[in-house]
Write a protein that holds these residues in place. Sequence first.
Motif, PDB file in Angstrom:
ATOM      1  N   GLU A   1       0.851  -1.185   0.000  1.00 31.96           N
ATOM      2  CA  GLU A   1       0.000   0.000   0.000  1.00 31.96           C
ATOM      3  C   GLU A   1       0.892   1.242   0.000  1.00 31.96           C
ATOM      4  O   GLU A   1       1.774   1.365   0.855  1.00 31.96           O
ATOM      5  CB  GLU A   1      -0.902  -0.001   1.234  1.00 31.96           C
ATOM      6  CG  GLU A   1      -1.870  -1.177   1.276  1.00 31.96           C
ATOM      7  CD  GLU A   1      -2.617  -1.295   2.600  1.00 31.96           C
ATOM      8  OE1 GLU A   1      -2.363  -0.471   3.509  1.00 31.96           O
ATOM      9  OE2 GLU A   1      -3.454  -2.214   2.732  1.00 31.96           O
ATOM     10  N   ILE A   2       0.677   2.149  -0.948  1.00 32.30           N
ATOM     11  CA  ILE A   2       1.524   3.347  -1.012  1.00 32.30           C
ATOM     12  C   ILE A   2       0.825   4.583  -0.462  1.00 32.30           C
ATOM     13  O   ILE A   2       1.424   5.662  -0.405  1.00 32.30           O
ATOM     14  CB  ILE A   2       2.046   3.620  -2.431  1.00 32.30           C
ATOM     15  CG1 ILE A   2       0.905   4.000  -3.386  1.00 32.30           C
ATOM     16  CG2 ILE A   2       2.832   2.426  -2.949  1.00 32.30           C
ATOM     17  CD1 ILE A   2       1.405   4.541  -4.727  1.00 32.30           C
ATOM     18  N   GLY A   3      -0.429   4.447  -0.013  1.00 30.01           N
ATOM     19  CA  GLY A   3      -1.112   5.542   0.663  1.00 30.01           C
ATOM     20  C   GLY A   3      -1.053   6.850  -0.101  1.00 30.01           C
ATOM     21  O   GLY A   3      -1.384   6.927  -1.283  1.00 30.01           O
ATOM     22  N   SER A   4      -0.591   7.891   0.573  1.00 24.67           N
ATOM     23  CA  SER A   4      -0.631   9.237   0.002  1.00 24.67           C
ATOM     24  C   SER A   4       0.368   9.474  -1.118  1.00 24.67           C
ATOM     25  O   SER A   4       0.324  10.535  -1.752  1.00 24.67           O
ATOM     26  CB  SER A   4      -0.420  10.278   1.107  1.00 24.67           C
ATOM     27  OG  SER A   4      -1.591  10.404   1.878  1.00 24.67           O
ATOM     28  N   CYS A   5       1.248   8.532  -1.398  1.00 22.69           N
ATOM     29  CA  CYS A   5       2.032   8.645  -2.640  1.00 22.69           C
ATOM     30  C   CYS A   5       1.109   8.662  -3.848  1.00 22.69           C
ATOM     31  O   CYS A   5       1.485   9.147  -4.920  1.00 22.69           O
ATOM     32  CB  CYS A   5       3.034   7.498  -2.745  1.00 22.69           C
ATOM     33  SG  CYS A   5       4.375   7.556  -1.533  1.00 22.69           S
ATOM     34  N   THR A   6      -0.119   8.172  -3.672  1.00 22.92           N
ATOM     35  CA  THR A   6      -1.132   8.258  -4.729  1.00 22.92           C
ATOM     36  C   THR A   6      -1.347   9.695  -5.168  1.00 22.92           C
ATOM     37  O   THR A   6      -1.658   9.962  -6.340  1.00 22.92           O
ATOM     38  CB  THR A   6      -2.469   7.677  -4.212  1.00 22.92           C
ATOM     39  OG1 THR A   6      -2.267   6.337  -3.771  1.00 22.92           O
ATOM     40  CG2 THR A   6      -3.545   7.701  -5.274  1.00 22.92           C
ATOM     41  N   LYS A   7      -1.202  10.643  -4.258  1.00 23.84           N
ATOM     42  CA  LYS A   7      -1.513  12.037  -4.563  1.00 23.84           C
ATOM     43  C   LYS A   7      -0.702  12.586  -5.727  1.00 23.84           C
ATOM     44  O   LYS A   7      -1.200  13.396  -6.514  1.00 23.84           O
ATOM     45  CB  LYS A   7      -1.302  12.908  -3.321  1.00 23.84           C
ATOM     46  CG  LYS A   7      -2.330  12.687  -2.228  1.00 23.84           C
ATOM     47  CD  LYS A   7      -2.043  13.558  -1.016  1.00 23.84           C
ATOM     48  CE  LYS A   7      -3.145  13.465   0.028  1.00 23.84           C
ATOM     49  NZ  LYS A   7      -3.263  12.116   0.625  1.00 23.84           N
TER      50      LYS A   7
ATOM     51  N   TRP B   1     -12.824   9.495  -1.066  1.00 22.76           N
ATOM     52  CA  TRP B   1     -11.826  10.436  -1.582  1.00 22.76           C
ATOM     53  C   TRP B   1     -10.586   9.662  -2.061  1.00 22.76           C
ATOM     54  O   TRP B   1      -9.447  10.023  -1.809  1.00 22.76           O
ATOM     55  CB  TRP B   1     -11.480  11.481  -0.537  1.00 22.76           C
ATOM     56  CG  TRP B   1     -11.055  10.994   0.816  1.00 22.76           C
ATOM     57  CD1 TRP B   1      -9.776  10.888   1.288  1.00 22.76           C
ATOM     58  CD2 TRP B   1     -11.902  10.551   1.897  1.00 22.76           C
ATOM     59  NE1 TRP B   1      -9.768  10.413   2.577  1.00 22.76           N
ATOM     60  CE2 TRP B   1     -11.063  10.207   2.984  1.00 22.76           C
ATOM     61  CE3 TRP B   1     -13.283  10.415   2.052  1.00 22.76           C
ATOM     62  CZ2 TRP B   1     -11.555   9.731   4.195  1.00 22.76           C
ATOM     63  CZ3 TRP B   1     -13.774   9.948   3.259  1.00 22.76           C
ATOM     64  CH2 TRP B   1     -12.926   9.610   4.308  1.00 22.76           C
ATOM     65  N   TYR B   2     -10.858   8.600  -2.842  1.00 21.75           N
ATOM     66  CA  TYR B   2      -9.843   7.619  -3.235  1.00 21.75           C
ATOM     67  C   TYR B   2      -8.663   8.198  -4.000  1.00 21.75           C
ATOM     68  O   TYR B   2      -7.561   7.653  -3.949  1.00 21.75           O
ATOM     69  CB  TYR B   2     -10.491   6.496  -4.062  1.00 21.75           C
ATOM     70  CG  TYR B   2     -11.414   6.967  -5.148  1.00 21.75           C
ATOM     71  CD1 TYR B   2     -10.940   7.410  -6.368  1.00 21.75           C
ATOM     72  CD2 TYR B   2     -12.796   6.975  -4.929  1.00 21.75           C
ATOM     73  CE1 TYR B   2     -11.799   7.859  -7.349  1.00 21.75           C
ATOM     74  CE2 TYR B   2     -13.666   7.419  -5.914  1.00 21.75           C
ATOM     75  CZ  TYR B   2     -13.170   7.867  -7.124  1.00 21.75           C
ATOM     76  OH  TYR B   2     -14.022   8.322  -8.092  1.00 21.75           O
ATOM     77  N   ALA B   3      -8.826   9.293  -4.721  1.00 20.63           N
ATOM     78  CA  ALA B   3      -7.715   9.860  -5.496  1.00 20.63           C
ATOM     79  C   ALA B   3      -6.582  10.344  -4.615  1.00 20.63           C
ATOM     80  O   ALA B   3      -5.499  10.679  -5.108  1.00 20.63           O
ATOM     81  CB  ALA B   3      -8.213  11.000  -6.381  1.00 20.63           C
ATOM     82  N   ALA B   4      -6.805  10.358  -3.291  1.00 16.96           N
ATOM     83  CA  ALA B   4      -5.781  10.809  -2.355  1.00 16.96           C
ATOM     84  C   ALA B   4      -4.923   9.677  -1.808  1.00 16.96           C
ATOM     85  O   ALA B   4      -3.844   9.936  -1.275  1.00 16.96           O
ATOM     86  CB  ALA B   4      -6.430  11.547  -1.189  1.00 16.96           C
ATOM     87  N   GLY B   5      -5.377   8.396  -1.924  1.00 13.32           N
ATOM     88  CA  GLY B   5      -4.584   7.373  -1.256  1.00 13.32           C
ATOM     89  C   GLY B   5      -4.971   5.938  -1.529  1.00 13.32           C
ATOM     90  O   GLY B   5      -4.774   5.079  -0.669  1.00 13.32           O
ATOM     91  N   ALA B   6      -5.493   5.632  -2.708  1.00 10.22           N
ATOM     92  CA  ALA B   6      -6.057   4.303  -2.962  1.00 10.22           C
ATOM     93  C   ALA B   6      -5.088   3.302  -3.563  1.00 10.22           C
ATOM     94  O   ALA B   6      -5.399   2.120  -3.634  1.00 10.22           O
ATOM     95  CB  ALA B   6      -7.266   4.419  -3.885  1.00 10.22           C
ATOM     96  N   MET B   7      -3.899   3.734  -3.995  1.00 11.56           N
ATOM     97  CA  MET B   7      -3.077   2.872  -4.831  1.00 11.56           C
ATOM     98  C   MET B   7      -2.263   1.849  -4.051  1.00 11.56           C
ATOM     99  O   MET B   7      -1.860   2.060  -2.909  1.00 11.56           O
ATOM    100  CB  MET B   7      -2.126   3.714  -5.689  1.00 11.56           C
ATOM    101  CG  MET B   7      -2.822   4.450  -6.827  1.00 11.56           C
ATOM    102  SD  MET B   7      -1.638   5.388  -7.825  1.00 11.56           S
ATOM    103  CE  MET B   7      -0.622   4.048  -8.483  1.00 11.56           C
TER     104      MET B   7
END
Length: 370
Positions: free
Chosen positions: A82-88, A249-255
């Motif tokens: 899980e990369i969390g906020s690197c998704t941003k 708000w998946y575009a912030a941390g879903a990847m």
Amino acid sequence: MFKRTFALLLTACATLPATAQQPADDSAAIRQVVDTYLQPLLTSHQAAGAIVGVSLRGKRYYYAYGTANDDGSPFTADTIVEIGSCTKVFTTTLFALAAARHQIEPDAPMQRYMPDGVTLQPAAQNVTPLQLADFSSGMPDNPPDAPRDLRYRGIDHYTSADFFRWVSSWSPDGPLPRPYEYSNAGIGVLGAMLANATGRAWNEQLSADILQPLGMTSSFVGPVDVPGRTAEGHLRNGQRALQWPLYAWYAAGAMRSTAADMLRFGEANLGHSEIDGHPVSAELIAAMRDAQKPRYTLPNGVAQQGMAWVTNNGNGSPGLHPEIWKNGGTAGFSSVIVVNPFKDAAIFIAVNQNDTPPAPVAVAIGRHLR
């Protein structure tokens, strides 16, 4: 409880087989740098394990520590984390692409790109997409009405309708732009605005415009379980963590991604025109540079905020050069991606334990690469 031994943690560091690795002597020198800065972090936090990817002048190395799963299986370059906020920074790259294509105006009122039926408060209507991207909108970190319990925070419980009901009630608490305030919610709104502006869902843009062109075939949106490849996350007390849900708000941390894929992303952010033999478009490289570009100085007076990316400018120390980075955290993982343009280096670290911050480690590794 996850059972660890320091012997396992400290002796499991090994260079992994990879076609893009440098000769053994170079790899050993980089391993020594990685060991020097990462092992104290893992020891002090009693972390289960970690994977480190380093790209230096286009050549890649991978180093594994500890275990990826409670059954003792090791990390590899292709272990999914899980990369969390690197998704941003993927989302802000998509925003920069859409702006360059004249699909969205960075300084337009955000009301223009709201989903149908969502009317913002008067003070919020003039917040801009750029202010959401660089954390100067004043929007808080997370919706205050979202459930605190992770089991009930996913989009099935706190839905997109719930999220935008809160967005429609929110107002910035002063004149725009607001002072820096990190916001998961703001990047989540930006992702929805991109979908409305472009006519393509955020995940479709992510796949078509970044993942596929860079050959990031092991990067995913939302919870995933690929047998033998998916790492297990842990809390600070060593217990297994729940998989990070897909939030509204998946575009912030879903990847989810891998060290190998994140180095591909890092190399593109360094401006490499070719990744694994495949060309990277000038359009994508320009969008990445636009997302990285500093917009204002952060409250610490040294680092500068870009569109989710942060640039360290060497803290005024002689001989240091800017590093550009984004970190991420979930219930069970801590991660960071750093690009050091002066050294043509990218570093990715993922630790399968939350609240185990690898960003200072990655910056230090980059500064000590030769």
